[in-house]
Design an enzyme around this catalytic site. Structure first.
Site, PDB file in Angstrom:
ATOM      1  N   SER A 158       0.836  -1.190   0.000  1.00 13.84           N
ATOM      2  CA  SER A 158       0.000   0.000   0.000  1.00 13.84           C
ATOM      3  C   SER A 158       0.878   1.250   0.000  1.00 13.84           C
ATOM      4  CB  SER A 158      -0.868  -0.031   1.252  1.00 13.84           C
ATOM      5  OG  SER A 158      -1.666   1.101   1.265  1.00 13.84           O
ATOM      6  N   GLY A 159       0.606   2.161  -0.926  1.00  9.91           N
ATOM      7  CA  GLY A 159       1.355   3.413  -0.992  1.00  9.91           C
ATOM      8  C   GLY A 159       2.603   3.326  -1.852  1.00  9.91           C
ATOM      9  N   THR A 174      -1.602   2.556  -7.945  1.00 12.14           N
ATOM     10  CA  THR A 174      -2.707   3.259  -8.576  1.00 12.14           C
ATOM     11  C   THR A 174      -2.184   4.351  -9.492  1.00 12.14           C
ATOM     12  OG1 THR A 174      -3.992   2.758  -6.631  1.00 12.14           O
ATOM     13  CG2 THR A 174      -4.877   4.429  -8.082  1.00 12.14           C
ATOM     14  N   ASN A 210      -1.117   5.368   3.228  1.00 13.01           N
ATOM     15  CA  ASN A 210      -1.301   6.073   1.967  1.00 13.01           C
ATOM     16  C   ASN A 210      -2.513   6.987   2.101  1.00 13.01           C
ATOM     17  OD1 ASN A 210      -1.732   6.872  -0.645  1.00 13.01           O
ATOM     18  ND2 ASN A 210      -1.688   4.807  -1.527  1.00 13.01           N
ATOM     19  N   SER A 253      -5.385   5.544  -0.352  1.00 13.38           N
ATOM     20  CA  SER A 253      -5.228   4.097  -0.468  1.00 13.38           C
ATOM     21  C   SER A 253      -6.467   3.459  -1.098  1.00 13.38           C
ATOM     22  CB  SER A 253      -4.987   3.525   0.927  1.00 13.38           C
ATOM     23  OG  SER A 253      -4.811   2.140   0.823  1.00 13.38           O
ATOM     24  N   SER A 254      -6.224   2.622  -2.106  1.00 14.96           N
ATOM     25  CA  SER A 254      -7.366   1.930  -2.723  1.00 14.96           C
ATOM     26  C   SER A 254      -7.831   0.848  -1.762  1.00 14.96           C
ATOM     27  CB  SER A 254      -6.932   1.281  -4.037  1.00 14.96           C
ATOM     28  OG  SER A 254      -6.027   2.099  -4.721  1.00 14.96           O
ATOM     29  N   GLY A 264      -1.754  -4.291  -2.182  1.00 18.92           N
ATOM     30  CA  GLY A 264      -0.505  -5.011  -1.961  1.00 18.92           C
ATOM     31  C   GLY A 264      -0.506  -5.717  -0.627  1.00 18.92           C
ATOM     32  N   GLU A 316      -0.134  -6.619   3.031  1.00 21.07           N
ATOM     33  CA  GLU A 316      -0.335  -5.716   4.172  1.00 21.07           C
ATOM     34  C   GLU A 316      -0.002  -6.399   5.486  1.00 21.07           C
ATOM     35  OE1 GLU A 316      -3.797  -2.526   2.887  1.00 21.07           O
ATOM     36  OE2 GLU A 316      -4.269  -4.077   4.337  1.00 21.07           O
TER      37      GLU A 316
HETATM   38  N1  LIG Z   1       5.211   8.033 -10.033  1.00 18.41           N
HETATM   39  C1  LIG Z   1       4.899   8.820  -8.998  1.00 18.41           C
HETATM   40  N2  LIG Z   1       5.299  10.105  -9.003  1.00 18.41           N
HETATM   41  C2  LIG Z   1       4.997  10.894  -7.984  1.00 18.41           C
HETATM   42  N3  LIG Z   1       4.305  10.524  -6.892  1.00 18.41           N
HETATM   43  C3  LIG Z   1       3.859   9.252  -6.825  1.00 18.41           C
HETATM   44  C4  LIG Z   1       4.144   8.341  -7.882  1.00 18.41           C
HETATM   45  N4  LIG Z   1       3.598   7.171  -7.551  1.00 18.41           N
HETATM   46  C5  LIG Z   1       3.001   7.349  -6.337  1.00 18.41           C
HETATM   47  N5  LIG Z   1       3.149   8.588  -5.894  1.00 18.41           N
HETATM   48  C6  LIG Z   1       2.658   9.177  -4.620  1.00 18.41           C
HETATM   49  O1  LIG Z   1       2.401   8.157  -3.739  1.00 18.41           O
HETATM   50  C7  LIG Z   1       1.050   8.159  -3.307  1.00 18.41           C
HETATM   51  C8  LIG Z   1       0.536   6.759  -3.196  1.00 18.41           C
HETATM   52  O2  LIG Z   1       0.467   6.157  -4.453  1.00 18.41           O
HETATM   53  P1  LIG Z   1      -0.678   5.111  -4.847  1.00 18.41           P
HETATM   54  O3  LIG Z   1      -0.518   4.847  -6.283  1.00 18.41           O
HETATM   55  O4  LIG Z   1      -1.983   5.575  -4.376  1.00 18.41           O
HETATM   56  O5  LIG Z   1      -0.225   3.864  -4.029  1.00 18.41           O
HETATM   57  P2  LIG Z   1      -0.884   2.414  -4.033  1.00 18.41           P
HETATM   58  O6  LIG Z   1      -1.960   2.415  -5.051  1.00 18.41           O
HETATM   59  O7  LIG Z   1       0.226   1.514  -4.351  1.00 18.41           O
HETATM   60  O8  LIG Z   1      -1.375   2.216  -2.666  1.00 18.41           O
HETATM   61  C9  LIG Z   1       0.330   8.950  -4.357  1.00 18.41           C
HETATM   62  O9  LIG Z   1      -0.795   9.582  -3.833  1.00 18.41           O
HETATM   63  C10 LIG Z   1       1.381   9.920  -4.799  1.00 18.41           C
HETATM   64  O10 LIG Z   1       1.396  11.014  -3.940  1.00 18.41           O
HETATM   65 MG   LIG Z   2      -3.891   2.173  -4.810  1.00 26.02          MG
END
Ligand SMILES: Nc1ncnc2c1ncn2[C@@H]1O[C@H](COP(=O)(O)OP(=O)(O)O)[C@@H](O)[C@H]1O
Ligand SMILES: [Mg+2]
Length: 1071
Positions: A147-148, A152, A197, A200-201, A429, A431
């Site tokens: 997560s984070g 996404t 996060n 977080s989804s 992911g 957890e």
């Molecule tokens: N490629 C990226 N560039 C900049 N910031 C990112 C990038 N990927 C993730 N982040 C930051 O990390 C945070 C969490 O990413 P997210 O995709 O929501 O994580 P996950 O879906 O894996 O839980 C986002 O809100 C963003 O602020």
């Molecule tokens: Mg996500």
């Protein structure tokens, strides 16, 4: 061509080129860190990205986790967040905006070979897209990570890449917009702020993007997995409920909130205050609300649907505020307002019967022996019934939402099945929390399944490739997590089966009995531990109500509390019934009556999840996968912080080292023959510039020339396999060097060509200008020649007709003759009055010419006269008189002409004052002219110096102070002078005058001047005689004297023997 030898030295590899005498020169040496990571890797596959290695496969020390992490760290520090393991993309969340997602970047990755540009999510997206287009096989991109970690975000980037780079028509644009806009909607309803996060989804998502035969995105389909419903009613400290609640409360218009009976304060709602975290700095609920509202419209939600959807969201909040009181065993609702609100027709849940709801929330309806009984609920039961309703309503609405989006994304072409698909899997992911419950169990089980898929597919594909290329496969050691998957999902023996069994079993089944059952059934499993089964050390970190699974990614303790309930996911029948009565269209779709009549017990949550995962695996298996492995650099969402412990953990559970080991098991590098040959052909004269034969022969020639040893490479059917990275690096280095010489050659060629072009252009331009100018000149010349010929012709004709009357034939000629005469005249006018020249006029102008000549002369005379001063006039008058008298008569006249006459030869100082006085007193005239003269005696002709003074009425001869003789002009009879050049002259006076002693013989050096003056003063111009030979004169008393003049060499005046005065006058040339 340079021949390469490769020598391995402990710090790395150095390319040696043989020197003249066979010794080796180190050139282009590389520094390689001892851990095997190149400190400076100039020979990376692409020259762009020079920090560390951009493909872990090229890592020298590929088994070292430290080297792996060091490479990640190095690149991360330089903001290079992407690195490959073969075709798998490893991405480290930068937690800051890197400017690498611009349109330019998309363009750079579009249609470019995967390995020719630096690693990027766009490269993965583009590669899948191209594989789908060229091989016609459906693709999927699996994004995993905790997560984070950026899953996404990665999936959004991929979607954006397709939206921008794929061809599009107007109709496709709508689909693109909907695909993009589905994200904010799903995120609003399915994402929440967690400790890990801020966005977080809380559900798993698999999305198919459908492309038509032209490669344009034409539709999509989303499958959602296991929404974390428990969040609706409870949040851990520091976490929030789903975004939509806050967005509605913060962003909703006043009217809307009033209509929904909501207040603009999240603290008012029990379901929003559990985490004590209504505000998050990185989230702007108000602006997100606007985005969501707009997205709903773009996706195609009608106003009614939006209203009903929001009614449901508001109802959940109201439901949360329903309070219970009364006796412990017989709960009753103390907050009727909420219920009333909930039951208002066409508002919120729109339950038609207030009482029903009231009842349903406090009583359980039981069906005992076909009799409907109502059993009161205690406080706890009533609360959980309320929460179950909230969860069910929210969960089912979420599913409805996904279906609604799917409907709007449906590809509506006639040839409906004729499309290719790229699937995007963005699923929660792995957890591990302090307290892990049923949700974490499911999530981690899902990750086990994905890992299983990953192992199978990567290993299998690797194996398949070796087989396809005819190269022997050497088995690789890796941990196969199938054993854990089996532990969870096996029929009858797996944890899920045991859980289900416990849920269904009559009797006093509880979470703890479930735990005991687990101990009984899977207690012996190597990956399963409970407090009871654990050793002393493990017991310390485990609760009695926990069981531990040794996942592939790490150990996780699960607390069994709530497992049964969550798995049952039960909603009391009477609550379901009430829901079915709702007038809200969305709710009627979510709760239908068939469910009530269906006697079959619905599948438990875990079983449903297991089935949906099995289906997902099937979907993924049928597609060609690409992997994006996301890593989270730290737990504090900070940019630039690289938490090595955290990362090592992720590297481990993402199985990245194993992945690398598998990739490197046999050969580090492989490329299709054409790609390899294309890249390196310049290194061998045999293959440069083109290889005509079979590709494999070309590659053989090339590698032989490069000096590859047999154990370093293998030739497959369509690919070359290179065992060690260093072999490839050496080749890359050689290419790098070669590139320079090639570039120089190309440059030289190009420069030569461009200069030639430039020169040619200049030359052509010069020629054009020249030609143009020459044309002009030639035309001018021709024109002049024509004119000249015409003129000549006219002249000749004019000449022939010149004597005729003026007619067209001769008029030009005549005019010209006149004109030229006049022009000539103008240039040749006489310069002075003495100049008598005058051009001869043509006949026609004779008269005019004469007039002109006269006019010219008059003009000259006039202007001459105008210029004459009185003195000069006087002079000229005297000269005129002199001319009249002497011209052509006396020899020395011409000499006198240029000499100006002076007013006097003697001035006051040279004349004795007595003489002057005498003259003034007696003659009453001032002397006008005085000149020294020589007087010759009448007798002996003795010369005596005297002064001759002329007054107005007489001439006076003086000697010193004495006035010797005075001759009145009236008495002056005549003046004689010789024709020779002498200055002797005689003044004749009457002989009878006694006062006079006879004629006076004088000699003057200025005889012409003197005589002219006398003649003027005495007015005796006509009485001057010019004699030839001799002059007679009277000497007084009747005696006569004679002066003889003879020409001679010099002037001599003397008495001759004959008694005459002899004057010899010098001959002058002038006469
Ligand atoms: N490629 C990226 N560039 C900049 N910031 C990112 C990038 N990927 C993730 N982040 C930051 O990390 C945070 C969490 O990413 P997210 O995709 O929501 O994580 P996950 O879906 O894996 O839980 C986002 O809100 C963003 O602020
Ligand atoms: Mg996500």
């Amino acid at each position: 061509m340079m021949e390469l030898k490769i020598q391995l030295i402990p710090t790395g590899e150095i390319i040696l080129s043989p020197g003249k005498n066979g010794e080796n020169h180190c050139h282009n040496c590389k520094v390689v860190a001892s851990d095997g990571v190149r400190a400076m890797m100039e020979s990376a596959l692409t020259a762009r990205d020079r920090v560390g290695v951009q493909d872990f496969v090229l890592l020298e020390n590929y088994t070292s986790e430290a080297a792996f992490i060091e490479n990640l760290r190095k690149r991360f520090k330089e903001n290079l967040i992407y690195t490959y393991i073969g075709s798998v993309l490893v991405s480290v969340n930068p937690y800051k905006d890197l400017e690498i997602y611009t349109k330019n970047h998309m363009e750079r990755y579009r249609g470019v070979n995967f390995y020719e540009v630096s690693p990027h999510i766009y490269a993965v997206a583009d590669n899948s897209y191209r594989s789908m287009r060229t091989e016609g096989k459906d693709q999927c991109i699996l994004i995993s990570g905790e997560s984070g970690a950026g899953k996404t975000e990665a999936s959004k980037k991929i979607l954006q890449y397709y939206a921008v780079t794929c061809p599009a028509s107007e109709q496709v644009q709508t689909v693109k917009d909907r695909l993009l806009q589905s994200n904010p909607v799903l995120e609003a309803f399915g994402n929440a702020k967690t400790l890990r996060n801020d966005n977080s989804s809380r559900f798993g998502k698999y999305m198919d993007i459908q492309f038509d035969f032209k490669g344009a995105p034409v539709g999509g389909h989303i499958i959602n997995y296991l929404l974390e419903k428990s969040r609706v009613v409870h949040q851990n400290h520091g976490e929030r409920n789903f975004h939509i609640f806050y967005q509605l409360i913060e962003g909703g218009e006043e009217d809307l909130l009033r209509h929904l009976g909501l207040e603009r304060n999240p603290q008012q709602y029990q379901y929003l205050i559990k985490g004590n975290c209504p505000k998050v700095s990185s989230i702007n609920d108000r602006s997100d609300w606007k985005v969501v509202r707009k997205a709903l419209t773009v996706i195609g939600f009608s106003e009614n649907e939006v209203e009903e959807l929001l009614n449901i969201i508001a109802s959940v909040l109201h439901l949360g505020n329903v309070q219970y009181g009364g006796e412990d065993s017989n709960a009753c609702i103390t907050s009727d307002i909420q219920i009333k609100y909930l039951a208002r027709p066409r508002v919120t849940l729109v339950l038609s019967v207030f009482a029903c709801l009231h009842l349903s929330l406090t009583f359980l309806s039981l069906c005992v022996f076909h009799h409907q009984l109502m059993s009161p609920l205690n406080l706890e039961q009533a609360s959980s019934a309320r929460d179950a309703l909230a969860k069910a309503v929210y969960g089912r609405t979420f599913t409805w939402l996904v279906n609604k989006i799917n409907a709007s994304l449906t590809y509506t072409s006639d040839s409906s099945k004729n499309y290719s698909v790229i699937g995007l899997l963005d699923i929660y992911g792995f957890e591990v929390f302090q307290h892990n419950s049923f949700e974490q169990f499911c999530i981690n089980y899902c990750n086990e399944k994905l890992q299983q898929l990953f192992i199978e597919l990567t290993l299998k594909s690797e194996q398949d490739e070796y087989e396809a290329e005819g190269i022997t496969w050497e088995p690789v050691q890796y941990f196969n997590n199938k054993i854990i998957c089996d532990l969870v999902e096996e029929k009858f023996k797996g944890i899920i089966s045991i859980l289900d069994e416990e849920c269904l079993r009559p009797g006093d089944a509880s979470d703890l009995t479930f735990l005991e059952k687990l101990e009984d059934t899977v207690g012996g499993h190597a990956h399963f531990v409970t407090h009871k089964l654990a050793d002393a050390k493990t017991r310390k970190v485990m609760g009695r109500d926990e069981f531990r699974l040794l996942h592939y990614a790490g150990e996780v303790n699960y607390n069994v509390n709530g497992f049964l309930d969550k798995n049952n996911d039960l909603l009391f029948r009477n609550l379901k019934e009430v829901m079915c009565m709702s007038e809200n269209k969305i709710l009627t779709q979510c709760f239908n009556r068939e469910e009530l009549s269906d006697k079959k017990r619905p599948d438990t949550a875990a079983t449903q999840f297991k089935a949906s995962l099995a289906k997902l695996m099937e979907i993924l298996m049928s597609k060609e996968p690409s992997y994006v492995r996301c890593i989270k650099p730290n737990d504090s969402k900070q940019s630039g912080r690289f938490d090595e412990v955290l990362i090592r953990h992720q590297v481990k559970y993402l199985g990245l080292m194993e992945n690398l080991r598998v990739r490197r098991a046999g050969f580090a590098y492989r490329r299709r023959y054409e790609v390899f040959l294309q890249r390196y052909k310049s290194l061998c004269p045999g293959t440069w510039p083109n290889w005509d034969g079979k590709l494999s022969d070309g590659v053989s020639t090339l590698v032989k020339h490069l000096g590859y040893k047999p154990e370093e490479y293998k030739m497959g059917r369509s690919k070359i396999f290179i065992r060690f990275p260093k072999t490839l690096f050496a080749t890359e280095d050689a290419l790098e060097t070669r590139k320079h010489s090639l570039a120089t050659k190309l440059q030289a060629g190009w420069k030569g060509y461009s200069q030639k072009c430039k020169y040619q252009k200049l030359r052509n331009s010069a020629i054009a200008v020249q030609a143009w100018w020459r044309g002009i000149l030639a035309r001018r010349r021709a024109q002049r020649r024509r004119q000249a010929a015409n003129t000549i012709r006219r002249f000749i004709k004019g000449f022939i007709y010149r004597h005729k009357e003026r007619c067209p034939e001769n008029e030009y000629f005549l005019d010209y003759v006149r004109y030229s005469f006049l022009m000539n005249l103008c240039k040749n006018l006489p310069k002075n009055v003495l100049d008598k020249s005058w051009p001869t006029p043509p006949a026609a102008l004779t008269e005019a010419s004469e007039h002109l000549r006269k006019m010219c002369m008059q003009n000259m005379v006039w202007s001459y006269c105008k210029k004459i001063s009185p003195e000069w006039k006087h002079q000229m008058e005297q000269k005129m008189i002199a001319s009249e008298i002497f011209k052509d008569k006396k020899d020395n006249y011409p000499q006198s002409v240029p000499k100006l006459f002076v007013s006097t030869r003697l001035d006051g100082e040279n004349i004795n004052p007595k003489v002057v006085q005498h003259v003034l007193i007696f003659l009453r005239f001032c002397p006008q002219y005085a000149v020294p003269v020589t007087k010759y005696d009448r007798r002996g002709y003795k010369p005596r110096p005297r002064q001759l003074l002329l007054t107005a009425n007489s001439a006076v001869i003086a000697e010193e102070g004495k006035l010797k003789q005075r001759i009145d002009y009236g008495a002056l009879k005549g003046i004689s002078v010789s024709s020779l050049s002498d200055g002797v002259f005689v003044l004749h006076v009457p002989s009878e005058d006694n006062k006079q002693k006879g004629d006076v013989v004088l000699q003057s050096d200025h005889v012409i001047e003197t005589l002219t003056k006398i003649a003027i003063c005495a007015d005796k111009i006509n009485t001057i005689n010019i004699n030839q030979g001799s002059i007679k004169f009277t000497m007084g008393q009747g005696k006569e004297g004679i002066i003889d003049f003879t020409p001679g060499s010099e002037l001599l005046v003397a008495k001759a023997k004959n008694g005459h005065l002899s004057v010899t006058a010098p001959r002058l040339n002038s006469r």
